[in-house]
Design an enzyme around this catalytic site. Structure first.
Site, short mmCIF file in Angstrom:
data_model
loop_
_atom_site.label_atom_id
_atom_site.label_comp_id
_atom_site.label_asym_id
_atom_site.label_seq_id
_atom_site.Cartn_x
_atom_site.Cartn_y
_atom_site.Cartn_z
N THR A 44 12.45 21.31 -48.46
CA THR A 44 13.03 21.15 -47.38
C THR A 44 13.00 22.16 -46.42
OG1 THR A 44 14.60 19.53 -48.52
CG2 THR A 44 15.02 20.14 -46.32
N TYR A 107 15.03 7.37 -48.29
CA TYR A 107 14.81 6.18 -47.29
C TYR A 107 14.85 4.90 -48.23
CZ TYR A 107 13.81 2.90 -43.59
OH TYR A 107 13.84 1.95 -42.78
N TYR A 133 15.83 17.32 -57.84
CA TYR A 133 16.36 17.49 -56.54
C TYR A 133 17.32 16.71 -56.25
CZ TYR A 133 16.89 19.79 -51.98
OH TYR A 133 17.20 20.17 -50.65
N ARG A 138 20.54 13.94 -47.30
CA ARG A 138 19.22 13.92 -46.77
C ARG A 138 18.57 12.47 -47.25
NH1 ARG A 138 16.69 17.83 -43.62
NH2 ARG A 138 17.79 19.85 -43.79
N LYS A 161 18.29 20.90 -59.31
CA LYS A 161 19.04 21.60 -58.02
C LYS A 161 19.85 20.33 -57.51
CE LYS A 161 18.08 22.98 -53.27
NZ LYS A 161 17.12 23.17 -52.34
N ILE A 203 19.55 27.73 -55.42
CA ILE A 203 18.09 27.73 -54.59
C ILE A 203 18.58 27.64 -53.36
CG2 ILE A 203 16.05 26.21 -54.04
CD1 ILE A 203 16.10 25.30 -56.97
#
Length: 292
Positions: A44, A107, A133, A138, A161, A203
């Site tokens: 990202t 999405y 992740y 997001r 993560k 991270i």
């Protein structure tokens, strides 16, 4: 198992948006020399969403070349299409990455069974260590601990993560007691507490600007030295906040440019940091001893 501070590295760009490979080499060396445990390339923070596949793999390959085996390079290869994620993960392996970091599909909001099948398919398709992740803020999908537990049994899936930023979630994941499965924070503000609770590292976005301090803070927390970890983290608290004053990586790229480490380039639809926030980020850099 990789432990400590792993940097979610930015992708430096010139003002015209072209990737700046010279600056990339400079910040990679800086991270390695500061004691960073691994580099996460083109995640990202590395603007993976605006790089095409050729650029994406080229940044990974160049990062691998500069690192030259000193620490692991983990490539961001997630996608909202399973087939695309498989393609990117194969490309990352060919570029020399040591492992892949795969964000939950965004999405399309798959259910938990869809997440399980998505990640299992990638793991079975590419012989490369893979980290899951989870970043619901997001992606609009939250991978639950029960799904993580199922996926931890899949060969090639070696860690997670977790960027929810919720310490109850941290405790739930630690309680699973997954053998040889790495747990990393993806939220700098709660990373210290997460590591003290049993996570293996962070991270980190903050590690772009303060790699040495983040490495020391994570090491202290891993050693169980809560007092020292808190002392180091106190100087970084302003960065943990200000580097998320606008969507990542807008503030961190501005901060690195202010420090003279990279040019100010960023790609649309992201734009440079709002001028009203400049002094706030400068103040956080000064508090961390990174700017006069």
């Amino acid at each position: 198992m990789i432990t400590g501070s792993l940097v979610a590295l930015v992708t430096p760009m010139r003002e015209d948006g072209a990737v700046d490979h010279e600056s990339l080499a400079k910040i990679v060396d800086r991270a390695v020399e500061a004691g960073t445990a691994a580099i996460v390339s083109v995640g990202t923070t590395g603007e993976s969403s605006t790089l095409d596949v050729a650029e994406h793999t080229d940044v990974i390959r160049r990062t691998v070349e500069v690192v030259a085996g000193r620490i692991p390079v983990i490539a961001g290869t997630g996608a909202n299409s399973t087939a695309e994620a498989v393609h990117l993960t194969k490309a990352a392996k060919a570029a020399g990455a040591d492992a892949a970091l795969l964000v939950t599909p965004y999405y399309n909001k798959p259910p938990q069974e869809g997440l399980y099948r998505h990640f299992r398919t990638i793991a079975e398709s590419v012989d490369l260590p893979q980290y899951l992740y989870n970043v619901p803020g997001r992606t609009a999908v939250d991978m639950l601990p029960s799904t993580v537990e199922r996926l931890a049994a899949v060969p090639n899936i070696v860690g997670l993560k977790e960027a929810l930023g919720d310490l109850d979630r941290v405790r739930d994941l630690v309680a699973l007691q997954l053998p040889d499965f790495a747990l990393y924070s993806g939220d700098d503000a709660t990373a210290r507490a997460a590591i003290l609770a049993g996570f293996h590292g962070d991270i980190s976005v903050t590690a772009n600007v303060a790699p040495e301090a983040m490495a020391r803070m994570c090491a202290a927390a891993l050693a169980g030295d809560a007092e020292l970890a808190a002392e180091i983290d106190a100087d970084l608290a302003g960065l943990h906040r200000s580097l998320f004053a606008e969507p990542n990586p807008i503030p961190v790229k501005w901060a690195l440019a202010e420090m003279g480490l990279i040019p100010p380039g960023i790609r649309l639809p992201l734009v440079p940091l709002d001028e009203m926030l400049h002094e706030d980020v400068r103040a956080a850099l000064r508090s961390a001893g990174l700017l006069r």
